[in-house]
Design a protein around this motif. Structure first.
Motif, short mmCIF file in Angstrom:
data_model
loop_
_atom_site.label_atom_id
_atom_site.label_comp_id
_atom_site.label_asym_id
_atom_site.label_seq_id
_atom_site.Cartn_x
_atom_site.Cartn_y
_atom_site.Cartn_z
N UNK A 184 0.84 -1.21 0.00
CA UNK A 184 0.00 0.00 0.00
C UNK A 184 0.86 1.25 0.00
N UNK A 185 1.88 1.27 0.85
CA UNK A 185 2.77 2.43 0.93
C UNK A 185 3.48 2.68 -0.39
N UNK A 186 3.98 1.62 -1.01
CA UNK A 186 4.72 1.79 -2.26
C UNK A 186 3.79 2.22 -3.38
N UNK A 187 2.63 1.59 -3.51
CA UNK A 187 1.69 1.94 -4.58
C UNK A 187 1.22 3.39 -4.43
N UNK A 196 0.50 6.94 -11.52
CA UNK A 196 -0.82 6.39 -11.28
C UNK A 196 -1.04 5.06 -11.98
N UNK A 197 0.04 4.47 -12.48
CA UNK A 197 -0.08 3.18 -13.17
C UNK A 197 -0.41 2.04 -12.20
N UNK A 198 -0.04 2.21 -10.94
CA UNK A 198 -0.35 1.22 -9.92
C UNK A 198 -1.42 1.78 -8.99
N UNK A 199 -2.44 0.99 -8.74
CA UNK A 199 -3.46 1.32 -7.76
C UNK A 199 -3.74 0.04 -6.98
N UNK A 200 -4.43 0.19 -5.84
CA UNK A 200 -4.77 -1.00 -5.08
C UNK A 200 -6.18 -0.92 -4.54
N UNK A 201 -6.72 -2.09 -4.27
CA UNK A 201 -8.01 -2.25 -3.64
C UNK A 201 -7.85 -3.27 -2.53
N UNK A 202 -8.39 -2.96 -1.36
CA UNK A 202 -8.33 -3.90 -0.26
C UNK A 202 -9.47 -4.90 -0.40
N UNK A 203 -9.18 -6.16 -0.12
CA UNK A 203 -10.20 -7.21 -0.18
C UNK A 203 -10.82 -7.31 1.21
#
Length: 69
Positions: free
Chosen positions: A52-55, A61-68
Motif C-alpha cells: 500500500x505504501x509503495x503503490x 498512477x499506473x499502480x493502484x490498489x483495492x483492499x479485499x
C-alpha cells in the motif's frame, strides 16, 4: 491490457500504458518488482502494508490498489 495481482488481502492493478517510472518500484521493493521476470510483480514478497505504501508513491498512477474485505 491491465493486469491484477492479489495476495488475498489486497489487489494491485497495473496499467502498463500509464507506467513511466518503474524504476521507483524496483528501488522501493526490489523483492516484489522484477522487470526481467514474468510476472514482473511478485506480490507475495511483501506485506500488504508495504505494498500500500509503495503503490501510494507511484508517480504516474499506473499502480493502484483495492483492499479485499
Amino acid at each position: 491490457m491491465n493486469k491484477e495481482y492479489s495476495n488475498g488481502e489486497i489487489i494491485i492493478k497495473w496499467q502498463p500504458k500509464l507506467c513511466q517510472h518503474f524504476g521507483i518500484c524496483v528501488k522501493s521493493l526490489p523483492q516484489v518488482y522484477k522487470p526481467k521476470e514474468s510476472p514482473w510483480i511478485i506480490i507475495e514478497n511483501a506485506s500488504s502494508e508495504e505494498l500500500k505504501a509503495q503503490v501510494s508513491n507511484c508517480p504516474s498512477g499506473a499502480l493502484t490498489y483495492t483492499l479485499i474485505k
